[in-house]
Design a protein around this motif. Sequence first.
Motif: not given
Length: 182
Positions: A63-84
């Motif tokens: 579950a930790g690996a899946a959560t980390d992946e999902a959170l990173k994917a959500a952040a990676d949809k954006h380019s600016k730090a604030k938007d991430k």
Amino acid sequence: MRNERKNAIRQTIIDTASRLFYEQGYVNTGINQIIEESGVVKSSLYAAFRTKEEILLIYLKTAGAATDEALKAAADKHSKAKDKVLGVFDYLVELVQRKDYFGCNFLNIISEMPRDAKAVKQQIKKQKDGVRRLFADILKPVHKEDLADQIYLLFEGALISNKVHGSTWPVITAREIVNKLL
């Protein structure tokens, strides 16, 4: 062939236990229920796992690996730090509205654990430290990594408040505060 069968049985047990741990909690999930719902015999379960806690640790790692992946994917949809960072909170807003969402896997389990459950607590801490690192890594290029712990606390507070209130307003409010902080 025999190893494939053992691995299949082991995975069936893990999948069944993971679902039950998430839906009804660790304490409320008994070994007999895992055996019954997975369709394996008791001897197969004990051949694969020594304890229920061993199964729990695998669940938490997965579950930790899946959560980390999902959170990173959500952040990676954006380019600016604030938007991430805001993207992570947007993901959280969507997540807590799902019908199959029963709360944060890790907060649910930690609330059930006795003080001496060191291995379980260590695994949960490892996952939560990963979330803290995610925020710090996102904010480092813009020299705002000092805000990472504050944002992390808002993230965790939003999760537990959502569980208590059964509503999205805690997550939306945390997102609004993060927006102001950044």
